[in-house]
Design an enzyme around this catalytic site. Structure first.
Site, short mmCIF file in Angstrom:
data_model
loop_
_atom_site.label_atom_id
_atom_site.label_comp_id
_atom_site.label_asym_id
_atom_site.label_seq_id
_atom_site.Cartn_x
_atom_site.Cartn_y
_atom_site.Cartn_z
N ILE A 163 -1.91 6.48 12.76
CA ILE A 163 -1.62 7.35 11.51
C ILE A 163 -3.17 7.54 10.98
O ILE A 163 -3.67 6.75 10.27
CB ILE A 163 -0.63 6.65 10.64
N ALA A 165 2.25 2.44 6.31
CA ALA A 165 0.78 2.37 5.47
C ALA A 165 0.28 1.13 5.86
O ALA A 165 0.76 0.39 6.55
CB ALA A 165 1.39 2.17 3.85
N ARG A 166 -1.15 1.41 5.41
CA ARG A 166 -1.94 0.26 5.73
C ARG A 166 -1.84 -0.60 4.51
O ARG A 166 -1.96 0.00 3.35
CB ARG A 166 -3.39 0.65 5.86
N TYR A 184 -5.88 -0.65 -2.13
CA TYR A 184 -4.55 -0.34 -1.62
C TYR A 184 -3.84 0.89 -2.50
O TYR A 184 -3.49 1.72 -2.39
CB TYR A 184 -3.78 -1.34 -1.34
N GLY A 244 12.49 -29.77 -1.20
CA GLY A 244 12.91 -30.70 -2.13
C GLY A 244 11.69 -31.57 -2.92
O GLY A 244 11.98 -32.46 -3.39
N SER A 276 15.56 -6.25 -4.87
CA SER A 276 16.08 -6.42 -3.47
C SER A 276 16.09 -5.19 -2.78
O SER A 276 15.93 -3.99 -2.86
CB SER A 276 17.69 -6.73 -3.55
#
Length: 322
Positions: free
Chosen positions: A53, A74-75, A144, A193, A209
């Site tokens: 890309i 994306a990078r 970014y 734990g 989410s």
């Protein structure tokens, strides 16, 4: 009326979930440009080949007959690069590559281009109780985030031509079944734990989410009021790092003790160890306000954070048995 949707990044965490959602829609066909055609995607997906890309990519075969592009490829962050090298490499994929796809989408008659951006365009942290808004001034801090912001600006300029509609979605940290990186590592340690020193962190962070991100994207495919807008996306519920870990402990069925070590002390120790960026994510606040999504689109997160964490933990536990 049938729809044809192109999804880039189809083998990624978000891309796979988007393709699964779109494949389940009636009268909808899905195209996935891939470097590896043997990707494990459903047989119903039309797979096309691309090599890389950048500003030279030929998307013409992939774009034939497409109504909507969802650009999730994306990078992302790469360790051990100088800032100058990193920014140029990010721009090659995230700016030049995105504009190459968008311009060819216009030529192919695509109606809408949905760009999966990042909350990093807004910035890295928020003052406690003062969340980012979708229309706030951008303040990207790393390569970014800068590249994503530059791509957004170019896309919105292209939309001014009236030849294509653009929708920009900036997710916060996405979690869900199959999540990797730091979130999976956190579940790994919580499941052991072993007492952990995160029982007194009083920050506030927005998370989202995977199912909620996918649902907002799906809403934006058709919604007329989404055109040429920027949206932030979260679960609509902010938690401290301590609260997040407590909920994950319950979801994992673990018995981890979270020791109430002062957050300021942990930040100092992390900085001394050269882990300042990790400390920022663990102890700093980053909140987003998603009221625009409801006001403009009538959209609210369909999945609660507790349900999202339960499904994430269940997948993590099941994957450890294999």
């Amino acid at each position: 009326m049938s729809k044809r949707i192109l999804v880039t990044g189809g083998t990624g965490f978000l891309g796979r979930a988007l393709i699964q959602r779109f494949c389940a829609l009636p009268d909808t066909s899905v195209v996935a440009p891939l470097r590896n055609i043997n990707s494990g995607l459903p047989d119903s997906v039309e797979k096309t080949y691309i090599s890389n890309i950048d500003e030279t990519t030929d998307w013409s075969t992939s774009l034939a007959g497409v109504d909507t592009v969802v650009h999730a490829a994306a990078r992302v962050h790469v360790m051990h690069e100088s800032a100058e090298q990193s920014l140029e490499k990010f721009r090659t994929v995230n700016v030049k590559g995105t504009l190459q796809l968008a311009n060819q989408a216009v030529a192919a008659g695509v109606k809408r281009f949905i760009f999966i951006s990042s909350i990093k365009v807004n910035g890295e942290t928020t003052p406690f109780g003062r969340p980012f808004l979708a229309d706030d001034a951008a303040l990207p801090m790393d390569a970014y985030g800068i590249s994503k912001y530059e791509a957004e600006q170019q896309l919105l300029k292209l939309a001014e031509s009236g030849l294509i509609e653009v929708v920009i979605i900036r997710p916060v940290l996405i979690y869900g079944p199959g999540v990797g990186a730091n979130f999976r590592q956190m579940m790994h340690w919580l499941s052991k734990g072993i007492p952990l020193p995160f029982g007194a962190v009083t920050n506030q962070r927005s998370l989202v989410s995977l199912s909620n991100v996918v649902d907002l994207v799906a809403t934006c495919v058709d919604h007329p009021r989404a055109a040429n807008q920027v949206f932030l996306v979260s679960d609509g519920e902010d938690v401290s790092t301590t609260e997040l870990m407590r909920r994950l402990v319950v979801a994992l069925g673990a018995k981890t003790w979270l020791l109430p070590i002062p957050g300021a002390l942990l930040v100092s120790l992390a900085s001394l160890l050269g882990r300042g960026a990790v400390a920022q994510r663990l102890f700093g606040s980053l909140q987003v306000d998603i009221r625009k999504n409801h006001d403009l689109l009538g959209w609210r997160p369909p999945c609660s954070m507790d349900d999202g964490l339960k499904s994430t933990a269940a997948h993590f536990l099941e994957s450890r048995k294999q």
